[in-house]
Every structure is written in structure tokens, then in C-alpha cells.
Design a protein around this motif. Sequence first.
Motif, short mmCIF file in Angstrom:
data_model
loop_
_atom_site.label_atom_id
_atom_site.label_comp_id
_atom_site.label_asym_id
_atom_site.label_seq_id
_atom_site.Cartn_x
_atom_site.Cartn_y
_atom_site.Cartn_z
N UNK A 95 0.82 -1.21 0.00
CA UNK A 95 0.00 0.00 0.00
C UNK A 95 0.85 1.26 0.00
N UNK A 96 1.97 1.24 0.72
CA UNK A 96 2.84 2.41 0.75
C UNK A 96 3.41 2.68 -0.64
N UNK A 97 3.72 1.61 -1.38
CA UNK A 97 4.20 1.77 -2.75
C UNK A 97 3.10 2.36 -3.63
N UNK A 98 1.87 1.92 -3.42
CA UNK A 98 0.75 2.46 -4.19
C UNK A 98 0.56 3.95 -3.90
N UNK A 99 0.73 4.35 -2.65
CA UNK A 99 0.63 5.77 -2.31
C UNK A 99 1.65 6.59 -3.09
N UNK A 100 2.87 6.06 -3.20
CA UNK A 100 3.91 6.74 -3.96
C UNK A 100 3.54 6.80 -5.44
N UNK A 101 3.07 5.68 -5.98
CA UNK A 101 2.71 5.62 -7.40
C UNK A 101 1.58 6.58 -7.73
N UNK A 102 0.63 6.74 -6.82
CA UNK A 102 -0.46 7.69 -7.06
C UNK A 102 0.09 9.11 -7.16
N UNK A 103 1.09 9.42 -6.35
CA UNK A 103 1.73 10.72 -6.46
C UNK A 103 2.41 10.91 -7.80
N UNK A 104 2.92 9.84 -8.36
CA UNK A 104 3.58 9.91 -9.68
C UNK A 104 2.56 10.02 -10.82
N UNK A 105 1.46 9.29 -10.70
CA UNK A 105 0.50 9.16 -11.80
C UNK A 105 -0.59 10.22 -11.75
N UNK A 106 -1.13 10.45 -10.54
CA UNK A 106 -2.23 11.39 -10.39
C UNK A 106 -3.53 10.86 -10.96
N UNK A 107 -4.62 11.51 -10.64
CA UNK A 107 -5.92 11.08 -11.16
C UNK A 107 -5.96 11.17 -12.68
N UNK A 108 -5.26 12.18 -13.23
CA UNK A 108 -5.25 12.34 -14.69
C UNK A 108 -4.69 11.14 -15.40
N UNK A 109 -3.59 10.59 -14.87
CA UNK A 109 -2.99 9.42 -15.50
C UNK A 109 -3.91 8.21 -15.46
N UNK A 110 -4.63 8.04 -14.36
CA UNK A 110 -5.56 6.92 -14.26
C UNK A 110 -6.74 7.09 -15.20
N UNK A 111 -7.26 8.30 -15.31
CA UNK A 111 -8.40 8.51 -16.20
C UNK A 111 -7.98 8.40 -17.67
N UNK A 112 -6.77 8.80 -17.98
CA UNK A 112 -6.30 8.63 -19.37
C UNK A 112 -6.19 7.15 -19.71
N UNK A 113 -5.70 6.36 -18.77
CA UNK A 113 -5.62 4.92 -18.99
C UNK A 113 -7.03 4.33 -19.12
N UNK A 114 -7.93 4.73 -18.25
CA UNK A 114 -9.31 4.23 -18.31
C UNK A 114 -9.93 4.53 -19.67
N UNK A 115 -9.65 5.71 -20.20
CA UNK A 115 -10.17 6.08 -21.53
C UNK A 115 -9.55 5.19 -22.61
N UNK A 116 -8.24 4.97 -22.54
CA UNK A 116 -7.56 4.14 -23.53
C UNK A 116 -8.07 2.70 -23.49
N UNK A 117 -8.46 2.25 -22.29
CA UNK A 117 -8.94 0.87 -22.12
C UNK A 117 -10.46 0.76 -22.32
N UNK A 118 -11.11 1.86 -22.71
CA UNK A 118 -12.55 1.89 -22.99
C UNK A 118 -13.39 1.55 -21.75
N UNK A 119 -12.90 1.94 -20.58
CA UNK A 119 -13.69 1.76 -19.37
C UNK A 119 -14.82 2.78 -19.35
N UNK A 120 -16.00 2.34 -18.94
CA UNK A 120 -17.17 3.21 -18.94
C UNK A 120 -17.59 3.64 -17.53
N UNK A 121 -17.13 2.92 -16.51
CA UNK A 121 -17.66 3.16 -15.17
C UNK A 121 -16.59 3.36 -14.11
N UNK A 122 -15.34 3.57 -14.52
CA UNK A 122 -14.27 3.76 -13.54
C UNK A 122 -14.36 5.14 -12.90
N UNK A 123 -14.13 5.17 -11.58
CA UNK A 123 -14.12 6.44 -10.86
C UNK A 123 -13.04 6.37 -9.78
#
Length: 252
Positions: free
Chosen positions: A104-132
Motif C-alpha cells: 500500500x505504501x508503494x501504491x501511495x507513492x505511485x499515485x503521487x507519480x500518476x495522479x488522477x489524470x494518469x488513471x483517467x487517461x488509462x481508463x479512456x484508452x482501455x474503454x472503461x465506462x464506469x471507472x471512478x
Amino acid sequence: MKRLLVVCVLVASLAVPASAAAPWYPHIRKARSYAKTRHAGSISFQVKTAQGAWGYRVKHTQPSASVLKAMLLVAYLRKSNVRHRALTSNEKSVLTPMIRRSSNSAANTAIGWVGSGGLYRLAHAAHMKHFSFAYPIWGNSRINAQDQAGYFYEIDKLMPKRHRRYGMYLLKHVVKSQRWGIGKVHLPKGWKLYFKGGWGSGTGHIDSQVALLTHGKTRVSVAVLTLDDGSHAYGKETLRGIFKRLLRGLHP
């Protein structure tokens, strides 16, 4: 003459290439029947193959728990300032434990690197419709079986070529203590398993796994999500039971 005809038919049937064999389909009905016998928790799942996708309550959303870490991994590898260069030892010291032992501590660090924008860009590329995405309690991010099965079906292709081997290695080498659920299902020889689980700190509130299985060019992705299982042990058994039934008779 009749005997000769029978021989010709037999020879012709033996000459049919293996690739012409009937395609495999998941045992959705058996998995659904089993799900209804589980007296605790809600269950949803989806299976995706080259022939299509099938499932049960596939659009039902629930908290991601550590399943989100598989998205964090790919989102980071896709960053423009990461995708074309070698990863540093510091980066690997975060990404490796985040996936292999679900740090979990590693995930906290990775979130700081990626940010919500990075996750939403990936969700869009993967055609996710319901990710939040949820922050700061990222385990409350919302996912569903439909989106996650689609994501894992293409997860290696969503990774930059430079980092694909590394990323898939991590998903293939989850530590032994976390190889429950699908990790306890016997797979036929030749199949490779890549997966990530999420289990809400072992409380039984969440027990979910998403996986990609490959055999040569054949691939099958499966997402099984459960909620409010009562105990982690019960949730793990539910996952094993669902995966076992869905994947029965698996062949290339």
C-alpha cells in the motif's frame, strides 16, 4: 465401396487442423448457479475471449481495493517521460512490491507519480465506462467486472513495448501468500496466468481478482468481484469456486 467411403471420411476428419476445433466458451451458467449458493456477499464477474464476452451483473460497480494497483502500474509505464527510457532502481523499488506483494505504501507513492489524470487517461484508452477514482482513500475507487475484464484482456498491449516484459513479469509473479482464488485453480498445461487481487486488508469486505490467461496467441480475461463476504477466507473460497467453474475445460 461403402467401406472405402467410411475410410475416406475418417481420414478427412483426422486431417482437420487443431485450429479448427470448436472454440472454448466459459461455463457462465454453472458459475452463476454456484454464486447463488453463496450466502454472504454480492458477486459479479465477466469473461472475455476472442469470441465475445459473457458475465453476471457485469456493470455492478464496487470499491476496487488493491485491484487498482494494476491500473497504477500501467498508467505509470505509459507516462510520456517514462515509456521510452529504462526504469530506474528507485522506480522498480516502488512498482515491484506494489504488484508482487501489493504494498500500500508503494501504491501511495505511485499515485503521487500518476495522479488522477494518469488513471483517467488509462481508463479512456482501455474503454472503461464506469471507472471512478477516489482520493485519498484510493481503495474506494469504483470498478466493475465489465471494465476490468476488458482492461486485462488488453493489459499487455496497453503497456509500452519497452516495459511490457517487466510489467507482465510482475503480474505473473505475485507472491505465494497472495496466490489464492484463481491462484488455487488448476490450469491445463501451457496456460500462463497474470493477475492482481484486492482484499480490503483481509476483512472480508472486498475480495476480488482480475486475470489474463494466455496460451500462445489465445487469451482469456476474467474479472470476479465480491463484496461483503463476511470473512476473507469465505471470500477466497468464493473466488476459487467461481474461477474453477468459469474456466472448466479451458483449451486453446
